[in-house]
Motif scaffolding. Structure first.
Motif, PDB file in Angstrom:
ATOM      1  N   GLY A  65       0.546  -1.483  -0.132  1.00 13.05           N
ATOM      2  CA  GLY A  65       0.043   0.390   0.042  1.00 13.05           C
ATOM      3  C   GLY A  65       0.700   1.566  -0.450  1.00 13.05           C
TER       4      GLY A  65
ATOM      5  N   VAL B 276      -2.654  -6.019  -8.065  1.00 10.52           N
ATOM      6  CA  VAL B 276      -2.707  -5.348  -7.280  1.00 10.52           C
ATOM      7  C   VAL B 276      -3.073  -3.636  -7.998  1.00 10.52           C
ATOM      8  CG1 VAL B 276      -1.447  -3.679  -5.327  1.00 10.52           C
ATOM      9  CG2 VAL B 276      -1.742  -6.646  -5.399  1.00 10.52           C
TER      10      VAL B 276
ATOM     11  N   PHE C 234      -6.881  -2.972  -6.863  1.00  6.95           N
ATOM     12  CA  PHE C 234      -6.538  -2.514  -5.536  1.00  6.95           C
ATOM     13  C   PHE C 234      -5.173  -1.498  -5.125  1.00  6.95           C
ATOM     14  CE2 PHE C 234      -7.729  -7.370  -5.541  1.00  6.95           C
ATOM     15  CZ  PHE C 234      -8.826  -6.945  -4.885  1.00  6.95           C
ATOM     16  N   ARG C 235      -5.423  -0.802  -6.179  1.00  7.33           N
ATOM     17  CA  ARG C 235      -4.164   0.990  -6.540  1.00  7.33           C
ATOM     18  C   ARG C 235      -3.628   1.002  -5.074  1.00  7.33           C
ATOM     19  NH1 ARG C 235      -4.703   3.663 -10.885  1.00  7.33           N
ATOM     20  NH2 ARG C 235      -5.186   2.128 -13.046  1.00  7.33           N
TER      21      ARG C 235
ATOM     22  N   GLN D 167      -5.455  -1.405   1.261  1.00  5.83           N
ATOM     23  CA  GLN D 167      -7.045  -1.016   1.106  1.00  5.83           C
ATOM     24  C   GLN D 167      -7.998  -1.532   1.336  1.00  5.83           C
ATOM     25  OE1 GLN D 167      -7.425   0.085  -2.776  1.00  5.83           O
ATOM     26  NE2 GLN D 167      -9.415  -0.276  -2.972  1.00  5.83           N
ATOM     27  N   VAL D 168      -7.784  -3.146   1.094  1.00  4.20           N
ATOM     28  CA  VAL D 168      -7.903  -4.803   1.484  1.00  4.20           C
ATOM     29  C   VAL D 168      -8.190  -4.204   2.849  1.00  4.20           C
ATOM     30  CG1 VAL D 168      -8.458  -6.646   0.796  1.00  4.20           C
ATOM     31  CG2 VAL D 168      -8.025  -5.672  -0.736  1.00  4.20           C
TER      32      VAL D 168
END
Length: 314
Positions: free
Chosen positions: A246, A286, A290-291, A296-297
């Motif tokens: 992240g 990713v 899921f930037r 974030q997750v």
């Protein structure tokens, strides 16, 4: 509150880890993880918070490793002081690099820092009498003879914890807002009165110190410092850990480092050839879905659980 709680619980769990009945191999893995946490978290401060993409981060790690080894071997510096002097040496070179890159952005910044990395690696390879060339430079232990891995474990844990807490703290004060303003729009930040030159150079210097300290820590643990420490292959691992964990978060590089290094260990032996395929696919997934990386997750999951509890409580 949830992030503050994690920042406390994670170090506490890691403190008691060596006392649990795990294989000594896991102690080695965690020491390597601490090294990558220091590298990844410091690079994340530059890229994730400030928007400065540097390919020279692992080269600064090599500078710190070589400086520490040479100072201890030739000048008789106390072993535990060596890594910090290596960090200061790397910070000095990073400061000079920051001066050169004052007005550079995007592709041009990446290009100059890549050139810096190649210069460092090239010098390390050809100056055989000083650096040992491609065979590397032997290092001494930071601790007493026969100390084993546990002192390195706690030393790495201490350094990684200090760095993560410092970044977390920086993100909450004016400095963090200045860095994020540079990331979002450097020209607008200058108009609003942010001294972008000062903070870019400060960022370069600070992350350079931690990269050098990390390189020295790793070099003394492994027992040798060689040019591969500053290679682009190492840089790709740093980028991977930050993106997966992240970018722009304090805990992202921690999570990413654990995942990537543990996964790399599982891909040993016959499966080693598939490691790059796995990591490449992971990076694609990713970036595509899921930037914000795993943070974030996890944050989204935590928020959904919290809302569910709140609803139930009513």
């Amino acid at each position: 509150m949830k992030k503050n709680l994690l920042l406390i619980l994670i170090p506490v769990a890691l403190i008691i880890f060596p006392f649990l009945n795990f294989s000594p191999r896991w102690l080695h893995i965690f020491i390597i993880v601490f090294y990558y946490i220091m590298l990844s978290a410091s690079w994340n401060l530059m890229m994730g918070y400030t928007g400065l993409f540097s390919f020279g981060h692992t080269a600064l790690s090599a500078v710190g490793g070589y400086a520490s080894a040479l100072l201890i071997t030739h000048l008789g510096v106390t072993p535990l002081l060596g890594p910090f002097l290596g960090g200061i040496t790397a910070a000095f070179f990073s400061f000079l690099l920051g001066l050169i890159c004052l007005r550079l952005r995007g592709f041009y910044l990446a290009l100059v820092t890549w050139a810096f990395a190649e210069i460092v690696i090239g010098i390390a390879k050809v100056q055989y009498d000083i650096t040992g060339g491609t065979q590397g430079l032997r290092t001494v232990s930071l601790f007493w003879p026969g100390a084993g891995r546990i002192p390195y474990y706690y030393f790495g844990l201490l350094l990684a914890t200090i760095l993560i807490f410092s970044i977390h703290r920086l993100s909450k004060i004016k400095i963090g807002f200045y860095l994020r303003a540079i990331r979002e729009d450097e020209s607008a930040a200058e108009v609003l009165g942010v001294n972008t030159v000062l903070w870019k150079i400060s960022c370069f210097t600070y992350v350079g110190f931690w990269a050098g300290l990390a390189g020295a820590y790793y070099g003394h643990y492994i027992g040798v410092v060689d040019p591969s420490l500053g290679s682009l292959g190492e840089m790709s691992i740093v980028v991977l850990t930050v993106v997966v964990g992240g970018m722009g978060t304090a805990l992202g590089p921690v999570i990413g480092s654990f995942l990537v290094i543990v996964a790399a260990d599982l891909f040993r032996g016959k499966l080693a050839a598939f490691s790059m395929v796995f990591f490449s696919l992971l990076m694609i997934l990713v970036v595509r879905f899921f930037r914000g990386g795993l943070m974030q997750v996890l944050t989204a999951r935590f928020d959904s659980v919290k809302k569910g509890v709140g609803v139930t409580g009513r």
